[in-house]
Design a protein around this motif. Structure first.
Motif, mmCIF file in Angstrom:
data_model
loop_
_atom_site.group_PDB
_atom_site.id
_atom_site.type_symbol
_atom_site.label_atom_id
_atom_site.label_comp_id
_atom_site.label_asym_id
_atom_site.label_seq_id
_atom_site.Cartn_x
_atom_site.Cartn_y
_atom_site.Cartn_z
ATOM 1 N N ASP A 348 0.670 -1.214 0.020
ATOM 2 C CA ASP A 348 -0.043 0.073 -0.032
ATOM 3 C C ASP A 348 0.698 1.206 -0.003
ATOM 4 O O ASP A 348 0.394 2.228 0.592
ATOM 5 C CB ASP A 348 -0.922 0.023 1.069
ATOM 6 C CG ASP A 348 -1.864 -1.284 1.169
ATOM 7 O OD1 ASP A 348 -2.478 -1.681 0.269
ATOM 8 O OD2 ASP A 348 -2.053 -1.907 2.356
ATOM 9 N N PRO A 350 0.987 3.928 -1.902
ATOM 10 C CA PRO A 350 0.342 5.156 -2.202
ATOM 11 C C PRO A 350 -0.250 5.643 -0.669
ATOM 12 O O PRO A 350 -0.368 6.839 -0.291
ATOM 13 C CB PRO A 350 -0.641 4.962 -3.225
ATOM 14 C CG PRO A 350 -0.121 3.867 -4.005
ATOM 15 C CD PRO A 350 0.684 3.130 -3.025
ATOM 16 N N SER A 353 2.402 6.742 1.599
ATOM 17 C CA SER A 353 3.042 7.998 1.325
ATOM 18 C C SER A 353 1.962 9.016 1.777
ATOM 19 O O SER A 353 2.401 10.196 2.474
ATOM 20 C CB SER A 353 3.072 8.238 -0.141
ATOM 21 O OG SER A 353 3.474 9.375 -0.417
ATOM 22 N N ASP A 364 6.768 10.335 -2.118
ATOM 23 C CA ASP A 364 5.807 10.064 -3.182
ATOM 24 C C ASP A 364 5.901 8.559 -3.564
ATOM 25 O O ASP A 364 6.704 7.859 -3.139
ATOM 26 C CB ASP A 364 5.780 11.077 -4.620
ATOM 27 C CG ASP A 364 7.199 10.541 -5.451
ATOM 28 O OD1 ASP A 364 7.752 9.770 -5.100
ATOM 29 O OD2 ASP A 364 7.320 11.241 -6.651
ATOM 30 N N ALA A 365 4.856 8.200 -4.108
ATOM 31 C CA ALA A 365 4.739 6.521 -4.533
ATOM 32 C C ALA A 365 4.488 6.321 -6.165
ATOM 33 O O ALA A 365 3.922 7.048 -6.751
ATOM 34 C CB ALA A 365 3.640 6.147 -3.826
ATOM 35 N N ARG A 366 4.910 5.112 -6.185
ATOM 36 C CA ARG A 366 4.482 4.628 -7.791
ATOM 37 C C ARG A 366 3.757 3.164 -7.423
ATOM 38 O O ARG A 366 4.435 2.301 -6.969
ATOM 39 C CB ARG A 366 5.990 4.332 -8.690
ATOM 40 C CG ARG A 366 6.381 5.861 -9.072
ATOM 41 C CD ARG A 366 5.300 6.548 -9.928
ATOM 42 N NE ARG A 366 6.128 7.861 -10.400
ATOM 43 C CZ ARG A 366 5.337 8.887 -9.911
ATOM 44 N NH1 ARG A 366 4.501 8.988 -9.094
ATOM 45 N NH2 ARG A 366 5.799 10.154 -10.458
ATOM 46 N N PRO A 367 2.543 3.351 -7.927
ATOM 47 C CA PRO A 367 1.754 2.084 -7.727
ATOM 48 C C PRO A 367 2.348 0.864 -8.376
ATOM 49 O O PRO A 367 2.941 0.934 -9.264
ATOM 50 C CB PRO A 367 0.356 2.474 -8.320
ATOM 51 C CG PRO A 367 0.542 4.165 -8.130
ATOM 52 C CD PRO A 367 1.759 4.454 -8.280
#
Length: 409
Positions: A348, A350, A353, A364-367
């Motif tokens: 999880d 995202p 973040s 930040d996130a990258r799914p």
């Protein structure tokens, strides 16, 4: 853990780049670890923009194009960025979006090899790069071949004699892995191809020597490690050996040999000037120019050295976390393979973040499962890294507890 925080404070006290942190308008209570998406505001920018708006535009009006140097700004700022990427003067120009610069660079590379009908693109590249490579292939009737960095040598061998443009990112935008710019460029040249690099995640974060590496064309954005602000214009580098033959599909009057004659047909200017298009975005361009000051004074090499130490500190702290919440460090640990950000694989990402942002830790996130942390040596401290990992541990523990309550692993 407290002793580690004391160690971090000691490192901060002895950090030769510590003073640069005050040159960024970082909000109180915020740990800025997403500069790989948007760099923070340098304090040089508001005053510079105020002068442009109130004095230059406000009082000089159209005279600003020459009295205030607006007309020369794309090449003037281009040369400053060129120095940061190892380019001699006259090879880098700023203007337009990254998308426009990418399309122009890849199409121009294809036209440098008109008999080559294969366009190779990094399968792990940022989506815009892949979309535009596909667009160039459609427009020019090329065959698009996508591959990973590990597959590139085999693809170049399989299409030897057919390969024209080869588009790769210098740093993987997800994992943070740094590619071998010089070695990869040499392999592309050995196959007869033209090396086009996206430096968006590299320029300002890692030492880049485009001239020494023999790079043909390169592009990059201005809003990540160059701190130029949201939507900052992008730059295009074209090696001087190619400029006379450079046939760019998107042209404009500022790239004309005699722009003020308003001729009916396009005649490209000499040198990198031909890569200019229409009227540049002066406000954002001059904001980018002002933003370069701290990075230039610190030097990319010094920023890189500290960033690597911050990354080592982060990895060590992550290894100390309990196994049930410990994320996987996806970014290579070897310094020569690591870019400016570190990617952690966790469930999880995202949501993690978002929870970190509520605690003042901006990542930040990258799914679906990659959390990215930018470790920019200009403004990130060792204490920031310690506190960010502590905040992650709290968020991850809460998430782990919720999953256990639901009967999940």
């Amino acid at each position: 853990m407290e002793s580690t925080r004391l160690w971090a404070g000691k490192e901060d006290a002895e950090d030769p780049l510590a003073a640069f942190r005050a040159e960024f308008a970082l909000p109180d209570g915020v740990i800025q670890l997403n500069g790989n998406s948007l760099g923070p505001l340098p304090r040089t920018v508001p005053g510079a923009l105020d002068a442009v708006v109130r004095r230059q535009w406000g009082k000089h009006l159209i005279r600003g194009w020459f009295d205030d140097g607006w007309f020369d700004a794309p090449e003037r700022v281009g040369d400053r960025i060129g120095r940061l990427i190892g380019a001699d003067p006259g090879q880098t120009v700023v203007g337009e979006s990254t998308s426009v610069q990418l399309f122009n660079a890849v199409a121009a590379a294809a036209r440098l090899r008109p008999d080559r009908r294969v366009l190779v693109c990094d399968a792990a590249n940022f989506p815009t790069d892949r979309y535009l490579a596909a667009s160039v292939a459609r427009v020019l009737g090329l065959r698009l071949v996508e591959c990973t960095a590990g597959e590139l040598a085999a693809v170049l061998q399989a299409h030897r004699g057919e390969v024209g443009p080869v588009l790769f990112g210098a740093v993987d935008f997800r994992s943070g892995e740094l590619l071998d710019l010089a070695g990869t460029t040499a392999r592309i040249h050995a196959a007869g191809g033209i090396a086009v690099w996206d430096l968006s995640h590299a320029a300002g974060a890692v030492p880049v020597e485009v001239d020494a590496a023999g790079v043909d064309l390169a592009v990059g954005c201005g809003y990540k490690y160059l701190n130029g602000g949201p939507g900052a214009p992008a730059y295009l580098y074209a090696a001087s050996r190619h400029q006379a033959a450079l046939d760019l599909p998107i042209t404009g009057w500022h790239g004309h040999a005699r722009p003020f004659e308003m001729a009916g047909a396009f005649e490209p200017a000499d040198g990198i000037t031909r890569a200019r298009t229409g009227t540049p975005q002066i406000l954002s361009l001059l904001a980018l120019e002002a933003a370069l000051d701290p990075l230039e004074r610190a030097g990319v090499a010094a920023v890189r050295e500290k960033s690597l130490r911050l990354g080592d500190c982060l990895a060590a702290l992550v290894r100390e976390l309990p196994a049930e919440i410990r994320p996987e460090v996806v970014t290579p640990t070897e310094h020569h393979r690591r870019g400016g950000h570190v990617a952690l694989r966790c469930p999880d990402a995202p949501a993690v973040s978002a929870a970190l942002m509520e605690r003042g830790v901006f990542t930040d996130a990258r799914p679906p499962d990659l959390l990215r942390l930018c470790l920019n040596g200009l403004y990130v401290s060792y204490t920031d890294v310690f506190d960010a990992v502590a905040a992650f541990a709290e968020v991850a523990a809460a998430g782990s507890g919720e999953r256990r309550a639901k009967g999940e692993r």
